[in-house]
Write an enzyme that holds these catalytic residues in place. Structure first.
Site, mmCIF file in Angstrom:
data_model
loop_
_atom_site.group_PDB
_atom_site.id
_atom_site.type_symbol
_atom_site.label_atom_id
_atom_site.label_comp_id
_atom_site.label_asym_id
_atom_site.label_seq_id
_atom_site.Cartn_x
_atom_site.Cartn_y
_atom_site.Cartn_z
ATOM 1 N N LYS A 153 3.266 0.382 -1.454
ATOM 2 C CA LYS A 153 4.729 0.554 -1.464
ATOM 3 C C LYS A 153 5.425 -0.592 -0.717
ATOM 4 O O LYS A 153 6.400 -1.147 -1.202
ATOM 5 C CB LYS A 153 5.147 1.863 -0.774
ATOM 6 C CG LYS A 153 4.510 3.112 -1.307
ATOM 7 C CD LYS A 153 5.060 4.341 -0.590
ATOM 8 C CE LYS A 153 4.839 4.361 0.919
ATOM 9 N NZ LYS A 153 3.459 4.555 1.358
ATOM 10 N N ARG B 194 9.073 11.748 3.922
ATOM 11 C CA ARG B 194 7.651 12.078 3.928
ATOM 12 C C ARG B 194 7.413 13.585 4.019
ATOM 13 O O ARG B 194 6.254 14.017 4.023
ATOM 14 C CB ARG B 194 6.994 11.421 5.129
ATOM 15 C CG ARG B 194 6.139 10.198 4.792
ATOM 16 C CD ARG B 194 5.689 9.641 6.101
ATOM 17 N NE ARG B 194 4.504 8.838 6.102
ATOM 18 C CZ ARG B 194 4.510 7.518 6.164
ATOM 19 N NH1 ARG B 194 5.630 6.841 6.096
ATOM 20 N NH2 ARG B 194 3.381 6.856 6.284
ATOM 21 N N ARG C 19 -7.368 -3.786 6.095
ATOM 22 C CA ARG C 19 -6.048 -4.407 6.271
ATOM 23 C C ARG C 19 -5.936 -5.084 7.642
ATOM 24 O O ARG C 19 -6.343 -4.536 8.651
ATOM 25 C CB ARG C 19 -5.008 -3.292 6.152
ATOM 26 C CG ARG C 19 -3.600 -3.754 6.116
ATOM 27 C CD ARG C 19 -2.733 -2.726 5.459
ATOM 28 N NE ARG C 19 -2.458 -1.572 6.304
ATOM 29 C CZ ARG C 19 -1.543 -0.653 5.984
ATOM 30 N NH1 ARG C 19 -0.866 -0.739 4.856
ATOM 31 N NH2 ARG C 19 -1.337 0.371 6.767
ATOM 32 N N ARG D 124 -4.486 10.645 8.225
ATOM 33 C CA ARG D 124 -3.237 10.270 7.551
ATOM 34 C C ARG D 124 -3.252 10.725 6.089
ATOM 35 O O ARG D 124 -2.229 11.138 5.553
ATOM 36 C CB ARG D 124 -3.017 8.756 7.643
ATOM 37 C CG ARG D 124 -2.642 8.304 9.053
ATOM 38 C CD ARG D 124 -2.778 6.810 9.215
ATOM 39 N NE ARG D 124 -1.758 6.057 8.520
ATOM 40 C CZ ARG D 124 -1.885 4.771 8.175
ATOM 41 N NH1 ARG D 124 -2.998 4.115 8.440
ATOM 42 N NH2 ARG D 124 -0.912 4.163 7.564
HETATM 43 P P1 AMP Z 1 3.657 3.677 7.661
HETATM 44 O O1 AMP Z 1 3.786 2.306 8.210
HETATM 45 O O2 AMP Z 1 4.729 4.015 6.669
HETATM 46 O O3 AMP Z 1 2.278 3.993 7.154
HETATM 47 O O4 AMP Z 1 3.910 4.669 8.905
HETATM 48 C C1 AMP Z 1 3.078 4.667 10.045
HETATM 49 C C2 AMP Z 1 3.258 5.957 10.838
HETATM 50 O O5 AMP Z 1 4.632 6.077 11.250
HETATM 51 C C3 AMP Z 1 2.973 7.244 10.083
HETATM 52 O O6 AMP Z 1 1.596 7.570 10.073
HETATM 53 C C4 AMP Z 1 3.803 8.247 10.886
HETATM 54 O O7 AMP Z 1 3.182 8.573 12.112
HETATM 55 C C5 AMP Z 1 5.049 7.430 11.220
HETATM 56 N N1 AMP Z 1 6.080 7.576 10.168
HETATM 57 C C6 AMP Z 1 6.567 6.602 9.350
HETATM 58 N N2 AMP Z 1 7.496 7.090 8.515
HETATM 59 C C7 AMP Z 1 7.611 8.414 8.802
HETATM 60 C C8 AMP Z 1 8.387 9.479 8.272
HETATM 61 N N3 AMP Z 1 9.239 9.298 7.266
HETATM 62 N N4 AMP Z 1 8.219 10.713 8.822
HETATM 63 C C9 AMP Z 1 7.382 10.931 9.845
HETATM 64 N N5 AMP Z 1 6.604 9.979 10.377
HETATM 65 C C10 AMP Z 1 6.708 8.726 9.870
#
Ligand code: AMP
Length: 214
Positions: free
Chosen positions: A13, A88, A127, A171
């Protein structure tokens, strides 16, 4: 255009959002990036968020909803934006709808990136990121020329704390339990389109452009 990119961590994404930003005038709003910036800046919000992120859990809805509310009020988001990693949970999707409704706006499109878990584990565990300039690498698919050194700025590459194997499986579990229902939420609104995220980044870009043109 208000576009939501939905999909599990590692589905591409963020990569695709960055490409769209280059071609169009909509900023990429990534709650993950915003939270990492808050951690790097050492704010109270960042310290609170870090506990959840390091364990692979979601940060509480109210925190990320507040971030998105503030960010979408900025002038550069007037013509539209791309949401990457938000919403999310179903309550986040509902809050977003209410927020946009109060501004006489709405989510236009939702694109779901579909990909098997095994591939996500491979992608996430390989990554590597440059903390200085944000460049992304993969130890097999897109390795840096010099091991662990960013080809753009020469800084050391790091693995995100939450890209370690034990956190990756948490995750993915969180994704299936809490985020997959968000796809259903948008399907019921007839806004959901899907794409095969197993394809190469260029093929996915093409599929995404076609979806947006329809
Ligand atoms: P990402 O970089 O999008 O994979 O996000 C990394 C981490 O940030 C996730 O595993 C969550 O702990 C937190 N996070 C990011 N976006 C959200 C969201 N919309 N709601 C809740 N936690 C989030």
């Amino acid at each position: 255009m208000i576009l939501v990119l939905l999909g599990p961590p590692g589905s591409g994404k963020g990569t695709q959002a960055k490409k769209i930003v280059r071609d169009r005038d909509w900023p990429q709003l990534s709650t993950g990036d915003m939270l990492r910036a808050a951690i790097a800046a050492g704010t109270a919000l960042g310290r609170e968020a870090k506990r959840y992120m390091d364990s692979g859990s979601l940060v509480p809805d109210q925190v990320v909803i507040g971030l998105i509310r503030e960010r979408t009020e900025q002038p550069d988001a007037k013509a539209g934006f791309i949401l990457d990693g938000f919403p999310r949970t179903v309550p986040q999707a509902q809050a977003l709808d209410q927020m946009l409704q109060s501004r006489a706006s709405k989510v236009d499109r939702v694109v779901l990136f579909e990909i098997p878990d095994e591939e996500l584990v491979r992608r996430l565990s390989g990554r590597r990121t440059c903390l200085k300039c944000g460049a992304m690498y993969h130890i097999e698919n897109a390795p840096p020329e010099k091991k662990d050194v960013c080809g753009h700025c020469g800084s050391e590459l790091t693995q995100r704390d939450d890209d370690r194997p034990e956190i990756i499986s948490k995750r993915l579990k969180v994704y299936h339990e809490q985020t997959a229902p968000v796809a259903e939420y948008y399907r019921k609104q007839s806004k959901l389109r899907t794409l095969d995220a197993l394809k190469s980044p260029d093929e996915v870009s093409l599929a995404l452009a076609e979806t947006l043109a329809r």
